[in-house]
Write an enzyme that holds these catalytic residues in place. Structure first.
Site, mmCIF file in Angstrom:
data_model
loop_
_atom_site.group_PDB
_atom_site.id
_atom_site.type_symbol
_atom_site.label_atom_id
_atom_site.label_comp_id
_atom_site.label_asym_id
_atom_site.label_seq_id
_atom_site.Cartn_x
_atom_site.Cartn_y
_atom_site.Cartn_z
ATOM 1 N N HIS A 247 0.856 -1.203 0.000
ATOM 2 C CA HIS A 247 0.000 0.000 0.000
ATOM 3 C C HIS A 247 0.892 1.254 0.000
ATOM 4 C CE1 HIS A 247 -3.382 2.549 1.010
ATOM 5 N NE2 HIS A 247 -4.168 1.526 1.187
ATOM 6 N N GLY B 96 0.327 -5.135 1.912
ATOM 7 C CA GLY B 96 -0.816 -5.436 1.049
ATOM 8 C C GLY B 96 -0.426 -6.132 -0.235
ATOM 9 N N TYR C 263 -5.335 -4.854 10.269
ATOM 10 C CA TYR C 263 -5.643 -5.490 8.986
ATOM 11 C C TYR C 263 -7.130 -5.846 8.924
ATOM 12 C CZ TYR C 263 -3.839 -7.040 4.570
ATOM 13 O OH TYR C 263 -3.576 -7.107 3.232
HETATM 14 C C1 LCV Z 1 4.989 4.721 -0.078
HETATM 15 C C2 LCV Z 1 7.093 3.850 -0.459
HETATM 16 C C3 LCV Z 1 6.700 2.602 0.084
HETATM 17 C C4 LCV Z 1 5.353 2.479 0.532
HETATM 18 N N1 LCV Z 1 4.542 3.565 0.439
HETATM 19 O O1 LCV Z 1 14.018 1.583 -1.205
HETATM 20 O O2 LCV Z 1 -0.146 -4.426 5.084
HETATM 21 S S1 LCV Z 1 -0.307 -3.170 5.726
HETATM 22 O O3 LCV Z 1 -1.474 -3.139 6.603
HETATM 23 O O4 LCV Z 1 0.908 -2.715 6.415
HETATM 24 C C5 LCV Z 1 -0.621 -2.015 4.443
HETATM 25 C C6 LCV Z 1 -1.176 -0.744 4.975
HETATM 26 C C7 LCV Z 1 0.631 -1.833 3.618
HETATM 27 O O5 LCV Z 1 0.776 -2.460 2.596
HETATM 28 O O6 LCV Z 1 1.514 -0.878 4.093
HETATM 29 C C8 LCV Z 1 2.774 -0.739 3.346
HETATM 30 C C9 LCV Z 1 3.690 -1.892 3.761
HETATM 31 N N2 LCV Z 1 4.967 -1.760 3.071
HETATM 32 C C10 LCV Z 1 6.132 -1.606 3.744
HETATM 33 O O7 LCV Z 1 6.194 -1.493 4.970
HETATM 34 C C11 LCV Z 1 7.403 -1.525 2.878
HETATM 35 C C12 LCV Z 1 8.020 -0.142 3.045
HETATM 36 N N3 LCV Z 1 9.162 0.012 2.174
HETATM 37 C C13 LCV Z 1 10.389 -0.512 2.532
HETATM 38 O O8 LCV Z 1 10.560 -1.174 3.579
HETATM 39 C C14 LCV Z 1 11.516 -0.268 1.556
HETATM 40 O O9 LCV Z 1 11.115 0.758 0.655
HETATM 41 C C15 LCV Z 1 11.831 -1.551 0.721
HETATM 42 C C16 LCV Z 1 12.484 -2.625 1.645
HETATM 43 C C17 LCV Z 1 10.558 -2.120 0.077
HETATM 44 C C18 LCV Z 1 12.832 -1.160 -0.394
HETATM 45 O O10 LCV Z 1 13.916 -0.500 0.230
HETATM 46 P P1 LCV Z 1 14.907 0.357 -0.687
HETATM 47 O O11 LCV Z 1 15.983 0.853 0.219
HETATM 48 O O12 LCV Z 1 15.251 -0.410 -1.901
HETATM 49 P P2 LCV Z 1 13.581 2.897 -0.366
HETATM 50 O O13 LCV Z 1 13.125 2.531 0.991
HETATM 51 O O14 LCV Z 1 14.627 3.938 -0.520
HETATM 52 O O15 LCV Z 1 12.262 3.351 -1.176
HETATM 53 C C19 LCV Z 1 12.370 3.918 -2.471
HETATM 54 C C20 LCV Z 1 11.226 4.911 -2.576
HETATM 55 O O16 LCV Z 1 9.970 4.229 -2.500
HETATM 56 C C21 LCV Z 1 9.187 4.757 -1.428
HETATM 57 C C22 LCV Z 1 10.207 5.331 -0.443
HETATM 58 O O17 LCV Z 1 9.589 6.313 0.369
HETATM 59 C C23 LCV Z 1 11.222 5.916 -1.411
HETATM 60 O O18 LCV Z 1 10.690 7.114 -1.937
HETATM 61 P P3 LCV Z 1 11.528 8.484 -1.785
HETATM 62 O O19 LCV Z 1 12.840 8.219 -2.492
HETATM 63 O O20 LCV Z 1 10.646 9.507 -2.431
HETATM 64 O O21 LCV Z 1 11.721 8.675 -0.283
HETATM 65 N N4 LCV Z 1 8.391 3.712 -0.818
HETATM 66 C C24 LCV Z 1 8.790 2.455 -0.513
HETATM 67 N N5 LCV Z 1 7.780 1.766 0.034
HETATM 68 N N6 LCV Z 1 4.872 1.332 1.011
HETATM 69 N N7 LCV Z 1 6.256 4.907 -0.541
#
Ligand code: LCV
Length: 259
Positions: free
Chosen positions: A64, A108, A138
């Site tokens: 999400h 999600g 959830y």
């Molecule tokens: C917005 C993002 C996101 C993101 N949203 O790259 O299941 S529930 O109930 O939790 C539901 C509500 C849900 O699905 O919630 C989201 C759950 N997802 C996560 O918790 C994953 C969050 N993301 C991460 O942990 C990392 O981004 C990963 C491990 C996926 C990749 O890491 P990496 O170091 O390769 P970055 O973190 O630098 O992310 C690259 C860009 O994508 C955005 C993040 O903010 C960044 O944008 P900016 O460069 O503009 O800061 N991004 C990543 N995930 N879920 N934005």
């Protein structure tokens, strides 16, 4: 630039996530493009749909779009939420949907992958359920979905720890139908899809709907439903929910108070 690519060949439709910069987040924009693509592909005699990311992706989808989660006081996973909408659309599509998974799958996006009918992964296909990491309650259909697929104990571990499940463990727990070498992933997936296109689409569509109806046939009394909704509300009204979102946006570890 389109954030998904769409292709139809030999009755096999393919939707490829194409937003690697933002880790293929399931934003309302991406979901809207997916729904439009599915509608268009159905007009073109699609018999199987494959959902995938670009070759070499480290992240299949980061789930999400956290920026689109509502602030406290509103259900973050309500019936009309874009993520919930695409999950229902895939589950009720009258053709098999295959998740071809290269890269990690978050929140999600795990539900999206598991809403597909068949999951084919490779060594990098890790699965991480993140509600507890963000303080999200959830939703009922989502939790039932995980219970049906991997059993109660593994579902609890995934939700409670918010730790990634490795591809091997995912295969062992039934989250993956097949775990293949990344170099064979595409050929294996399309070969399996091609076999399905040669079978009766009517029979397959009815069997898929029968399984969906049977798997979701869990009677819940109105009082029980209201209790669940009340419990979920205490979470999305909480300071912890606000802290989880704020911490994500500030790129820091959340500090949950339990309030
Ligand atoms: C917005 C993002 C996101 C993101 N949203 O790259 O299941 S529930 O109930 O939790 C539901 C509500 C849900 O699905 O919630 C989201 C759950 N997802 C996560 O918790 C994953 C969050 N993301 C991460 O942990 C990392 O981004 C990963 C491990 C996926 C990749 O890491 P990496 O170091 O390769 P970055 O973190 O630098 O992310 C690259 C860009 O994508 C955005 C993040 O903010 C960044 O944008 P900016 O460069 O503009 O800061 N991004 C990543 N995930 N879920 N934005």
């Amino acid at each position: 630039m389109a954030i998904i690519n769409t292709q139809l060949q030999d009755n096999i439709g393919t939707i490829t996530f194409n937003n690697p910069e933002h880790r293929n987040i399931l934003s309302s924009e991406l979901v809207s493009e997916m729904l439009q693509a599915i509608g268009a592909l159905q007009k073109g005699k699609m018999r199987v749909l494959i959902i995938r990311a670009l070759k070499g992706s480290k992240v299949w989808s980061a789930g999400h779009d956290v920026h689109e989660l509502p602030m406290p006081g509103r259900d973050p996973l309500s019936y009309n939420d874009p993520l919930v909408t695409i999950l229902r659309s895939i589950q009720s599509l009258p053709i098999p949907v295959i998740a071809m998974i290269e890269g990690s799958v978050w929140g999600g996006a795990c539900d999206l992958a598991l809403s597909c009918d068949i999951q084919i992964g490779c060594q990098s296909s890790a699965f991480c359920m993140t509600p507890a990491k963000i303080g999200v309650p959830y939703n009922v259909s989502g939790i039932l979905h995980f219970m049906n697929i991997m059993g109660v104990n593994v579902a609890k571990e995934m939700f409670f720890t918010a730790e990634p499940l490795s591809a091997e463990r995912a295969y062992h727990c039934g989250l993956l139908n097949h775990l293949v070498d990344v170099e064979q992933l595409e050929e294996f997936t399309y070969t399996l899809a091609s076999k399905i296109t040669r079978n009766s689409p009517l029979s397959i569509g009815v069997i898929k709907e029968q399984i969906r109806l049977l798997a979701s046939a869990h009677p819940m009394s109105p009082v029980t439903f209201e209790r669940v909704q009340g419990l979920r509300r205490t979470v999305y009204d909480s300071k912890d929910y606000a802290e989880g979102i704020q911490a994500f946006l500030e790129k820091r570890t959340p500090v949950f108070s339990g309030e």
